[in-house]
Design a protein around this motif. Structure first.
Motif, short mmCIF file in Angstrom:
data_model
loop_
_atom_site.label_atom_id
_atom_site.label_comp_id
_atom_site.label_asym_id
_atom_site.label_seq_id
_atom_site.Cartn_x
_atom_site.Cartn_y
_atom_site.Cartn_z
N ASN A 111 -6.09 -12.48 2.17
CA ASN A 111 -5.64 -12.09 0.83
C ASN A 111 -6.20 -10.70 0.54
O ASN A 111 -7.36 -10.57 0.14
N PRO A 112 -5.43 -9.63 0.77
CA PRO A 112 -5.95 -8.27 0.60
C PRO A 112 -6.36 -7.95 -0.83
O PRO A 112 -7.09 -7.00 -1.07
N LEU A 113 -5.90 -8.75 -1.79
CA LEU A 113 -6.34 -8.54 -3.17
C LEU A 113 -7.86 -8.65 -3.28
O LEU A 113 -8.49 -7.91 -4.03
N LEU A 114 -8.46 -9.58 -2.54
CA LEU A 114 -9.90 -9.80 -2.63
C LEU A 114 -10.67 -8.59 -2.11
O LEU A 114 -11.68 -8.19 -2.70
N CYS A 115 -10.20 -8.02 -1.01
CA CYS A 115 -10.88 -6.84 -0.46
C CYS A 115 -10.74 -5.65 -1.40
O CYS A 115 -11.69 -4.88 -1.59
N ASP A 116 -9.58 -5.48 -2.00
CA ASP A 116 -9.39 -4.39 -2.95
C ASP A 116 -10.31 -4.54 -4.15
O ASP A 116 -10.90 -3.57 -4.63
N PHE B 183 -13.60 0.03 -16.20
CA PHE B 183 -13.39 -0.53 -14.87
C PHE B 183 -11.89 -0.54 -14.58
O PHE B 183 -11.11 -1.09 -15.36
N GLU B 184 -11.49 0.09 -13.49
CA GLU B 184 -10.07 0.17 -13.15
C GLU B 184 -9.81 -0.59 -11.85
O GLU B 184 -10.44 -0.36 -10.84
N TRP B 185 -8.87 -1.50 -11.93
CA TRP B 185 -8.42 -2.19 -10.73
C TRP B 185 -6.99 -2.62 -10.96
O TRP B 185 -6.72 -3.55 -11.71
N ASN B 186 -6.08 -1.91 -10.36
CA ASN B 186 -4.66 -2.22 -10.49
C ASN B 186 -4.20 -2.84 -9.18
O ASN B 186 -4.06 -2.15 -8.18
N PHE C 194 -15.51 -3.03 -7.06
CA PHE C 194 -16.87 -3.37 -7.49
C PHE C 194 -17.90 -2.44 -6.82
O PHE C 194 -18.84 -1.97 -7.47
N GLU C 195 -17.75 -2.23 -5.52
CA GLU C 195 -18.67 -1.37 -4.79
C GLU C 195 -18.74 0.03 -5.40
O GLU C 195 -19.83 0.59 -5.61
N LEU C 196 -17.57 0.60 -5.66
CA LEU C 196 -17.50 1.97 -6.14
C LEU C 196 -18.04 2.09 -7.56
O LEU C 196 -18.84 2.97 -7.86
N GLN C 197 -17.61 1.20 -8.45
CA GLN C 197 -17.99 1.34 -9.85
C GLN C 197 -19.35 0.73 -10.15
O GLN C 197 -19.93 1.02 -11.19
N GLY C 198 -19.86 -0.08 -9.23
CA GLY C 198 -21.22 -0.57 -9.37
C GLY C 198 -22.23 0.30 -8.65
O GLY C 198 -23.43 0.02 -8.68
N ASN C 199 -21.76 1.38 -8.00
CA ASN C 199 -22.65 2.31 -7.27
C ASN C 199 -23.57 1.56 -6.30
O ASN C 199 -24.78 1.76 -6.27
N PHE C 200 -22.96 0.69 -5.49
CA PHE C 200 -23.74 -0.10 -4.54
C PHE C 200 -24.62 0.77 -3.66
O PHE C 200 -25.79 0.46 -3.43
N SER D 109 -22.05 0.02 -18.64
CA SER D 109 -20.86 -0.25 -17.84
C SER D 109 -21.23 -0.83 -16.48
O SER D 109 -20.59 -1.77 -15.99
N ILE D 110 -22.27 -0.28 -15.86
CA ILE D 110 -22.69 -0.75 -14.54
C ILE D 110 -23.20 -2.18 -14.61
O ILE D 110 -22.88 -3.02 -13.76
N LEU D 111 -23.96 -2.50 -15.64
CA LEU D 111 -24.46 -3.87 -15.79
C LEU D 111 -23.30 -4.85 -15.98
O LEU D 111 -23.34 -5.97 -15.46
N GLN D 112 -22.27 -4.44 -16.68
CA GLN D 112 -21.10 -5.31 -16.85
C GLN D 112 -20.41 -5.55 -15.51
O GLN D 112 -19.92 -6.65 -15.25
N VAL D 113 -20.36 -4.51 -14.67
CA VAL D 113 -19.76 -4.67 -13.35
C VAL D 113 -20.54 -5.71 -12.54
O VAL D 113 -19.96 -6.61 -11.93
N TYR D 114 -21.87 -5.62 -12.55
CA TYR D 114 -22.68 -6.56 -11.78
C TYR D 114 -22.61 -7.98 -12.35
O TYR D 114 -22.65 -8.96 -11.60
#
Length: 253
Positions: free
Chosen positions: A152-157, A242-245, A162-168, A89-94
């Protein structure tokens, strides 16, 4: 079908994830209540309820007439085995991050001069230290600034997801394996990243960013390969959706 989230639950869960994941470090200050209202497009009563709840859980401290501060209690960094269980899952996020971010950053980076970004000087100073947790924190903060400049706040969200689910924070600040691999990639030198982000030619910037994020994916992949050598028994995968609503708690127009 999941029930829709309330604005309170959206803000509460998002801020809590940012604290527990290490995106908001112990000792750091949260944005002001006014800025949180603007960021999440909610009223002051909602923000006050969220902050009071986080305080009751001892995740933040609130003093009279001061900005809330993140506490170190109850924070637990993920261990290598837990991360390894989610490697697919993490590799897919990256991989997804690397496909999208070059386009988004090139578009946003030319919205305003780079040296006027809030974290530009901090990132510039931190980059002089080479590959350190502090330099990554500053560079990630500058990346958020660039995306915010697009208005465009969508981009920041999306980037936060990505940061959270990719464990940056784990790979860029904690994991010894990934930190040892990074110096092998010249594109990952913080000074080089600052030059790419400041590039004036959008075409050149895009190709450099594309190479940078491909290297990022390769670093994470090599980290997992080395992890597998130290874990004797093959670990069953724990799928993480991966959740992003983009409509959670906000109205984007």
């Amino acid at each position: 079908m999941k029930p829709p989230k309330t604005r309170f639950s959206y803000v509460y869960e998002d801020l809590k994830r940012r604290i527990v994941s290490g995106q908001l470090q112990p000792g750091s200050k949260l944005p002001s209540s006014r800025n949180l209202c603007k960021e999440y497009n909610v009223g002051i009563a909602t923000i006050k309820r969220v902050l009071d709840t986080l305080k009751s859980e001892r995740l933040i401290d609130i003093q009279m007439r001061q900005t809330p501060v993140v506490l170190s209690q109850n924070l637990k960094s993920p261990d290598g085995f837990t991360i390894f269980e989610q490697r697919d899952s993490i590799l897919q996020v990256y991989e997804t991050y690397g496909r999208l971010l070059p386009y988004l950053l090139v578009s946003a980076a030319h919205s305003r001069p780079m040296d006027t970004m809030p974290h530009y000087r901090q990132a510039q100073k931190a980059a002089q230290q080479g590959i350190t947790p502090e330099s990554w924190k500053a560079l990630i903060a500058l990346t958020r600034d660039i995306l915010s400049a697009s208005h465009n706040p969508l981009l920041c969200d999306l980037h936060t997801a990505f940061e959270l689910q990719g464990n940056f924070s784990y790979f860029l600040e904690i994991c010894a394996l990934s930190l040892d691999i990074m110096p092998q990639k010249p594109s990952f030198e913080p000074k080089a990243i600052m030059e790419v982000l400041s590039e004036s030619n959008p075409v050149e910037q895009y190709y450099h960013l594309q190479a940078l994020y491909q290297d990022m994916y390769d670093i994470i992949l090599e980290t997992f390969t080395q992890m597998s050598d130290s874990i004797p028994q093959f670990s069953p995968q724990v799928p993480a959706t991966f959740e992003w609503n983009p409509l959670r708690g906000k109205d984007y127009y």
